[in-house]
Design an enzyme around this catalytic site. Structure first.
Site: not given
Ligand code: NAP
Length: 313
Positions: A133, A136-137
């Site tokens: 992701c 997300c990261d």
């Protein structure tokens, strides 16, 4: 008397649209989600192709849908599925925490999850350099070097998203042509992202944290090592249907494991419908997930009104 007219499994765009249409159609609706609401849409940095909303963060779009559903009285609860009873007029959903809910109609909108690349130490390195992701990261890789694997819309979007954060981005694709939409493909080709064509990742080399990847050119067979801090895997999806292992009656699946429905989102089980990415279909987009959700809710409403349709599957 069942607890709810309709239970929707999954709080992504398909599930939330089902809930909105179901509640507005007069049904009592419970949405059950085993993770955070929003599904994969909530992990998308920019959505540019949802009609009427030219440029929106996926998280914001999904949470607007969630709040919209709640405003129509939809209940939303979190919990992992343990067991489902689908046969008969009353459907039962048992959660791992022991709670059980009953309903007259059920919509499966559990979506899909990232496919693994298949590297030996892939899961050990998840969170230690390997990610599924980018939104997300991505920030963990500020001014670092990252690679994205895949040639679809997700991989290209991820590469373009990471280009704004990282020092250097590689896009590694196993063919010499991207699968992504033309507009996205053109954009990445014009960007600073370096595309490694005809290439696959064969090894992730790490001590504690990912340090290098081994890349094989599938045309020449040559192997090379590329130093990377992060590897973002975006090689497609598999449907979230694991819970079907614990059902009394199984919906029919396609050869690739997605739930088979007719155009009204009906499965082969009376009163059980499927919508969104978990369903066998040709185009998996937020807009098609929402469309499925609306149709599934409409079919559930008709089913509950006594128009017990004869399923075609
Ligand atoms: P996808 O379209 O299925 O693409 C997967 C990519 O990974 C393909 O390029 C495939 O290569 C490659 N791949 C598959 N297995 C591989 C392996 N083992 N090793 C290396 N490469 C591998 O998946 P996606 O990009 O996740 O998209 C899923 C769906 O969501 C699609 O329908 C997509 O259009 C949609 N989506 C839409 C948007 C948007 O419109 N904004 C954004 C994201 C996703 P090949 O091309 O050679 O098969």
């Amino acid at each position: 008397m069942p607890d709810f007219d309709l239970i929707v499994l999954g709080a992504g765009p398909a599930g939330l649209t089902s809930a909105i249409y179901g509640a507005r159609g007069g049904l009592s609706v419970l949405v059950l989600e085993n993770k955070a609401p929003g599904g994969q849409a909530a992990q998308t940095s920019v959505v540019e192709n949802y009609p009427g909303v030219p440029d929106v963060n996926g998280f914001d779009l999904a949470f607007t849908m969630l709040n919209q559903a709640k405003s129509f009285g939809v209940k939303v609860k979190t919990g992992a599925l343990q067991n489902l009873t689908l046969d008969g007029d009353e459907k039962k959903v048992l959660l791992a925490n022991g709670k059980e809910f009953t309903c007259s109609a059920l919509i499966v909108a559990t979506g899909a999850k990232s496919r693994l690349l298949g590297l030996e130490n892939e899961l050990d390195l998840a969170g230690k350099g390997i990610s599924y992701c980018a939104t997300c990261d991505g920030m963990f890789f500020k001014d670092k070097t990252v690679a994205v694997v895949g040639g679809g819309n997700t991989a290209v979007e991820d590469a373009l998203y990471l280009e704004k954060i990282a020092k250097k981005v590689y896009l590694i694709h196993r063919r010499n042509e991207l699968r992504a939409d033309k507009i996205m493909s053109d954009r990445v080709k014009e960007s600073t992202v370096e595309i490694l064509w005809d290439s696959v990742v064969t090894q992730a080399i790490a001590d504690e944290q990912l340090a290098e990847i081994e890349v094989k050119n599938v045309k020449t067979g040559s192997l090379s090592r590329v130093s990377v801090d992060g590897l973002f895997v975006a090689v497609g999806q598999t449907p979230n249907t694991d819970f079907l292992g614990a059902t009394d009656k199984k919906p029919n699946l396609s050869t690739t494991g997605y739930i088979a429905t007719d155009e009204e989102m009906r499965t082969n089980i009376d009163g059980v419908f499927a919508a969104g990415d978990v369903r066998e279909k040709s185009l998996r987009q937020i807009v098609t997930a929402c469309a499925d959700g609306a149709v599934a809710a409409n079919s559930a409403i008709k089913y509950l009104q006594g128009f017990h349709p004869v399923s075609t599957k």
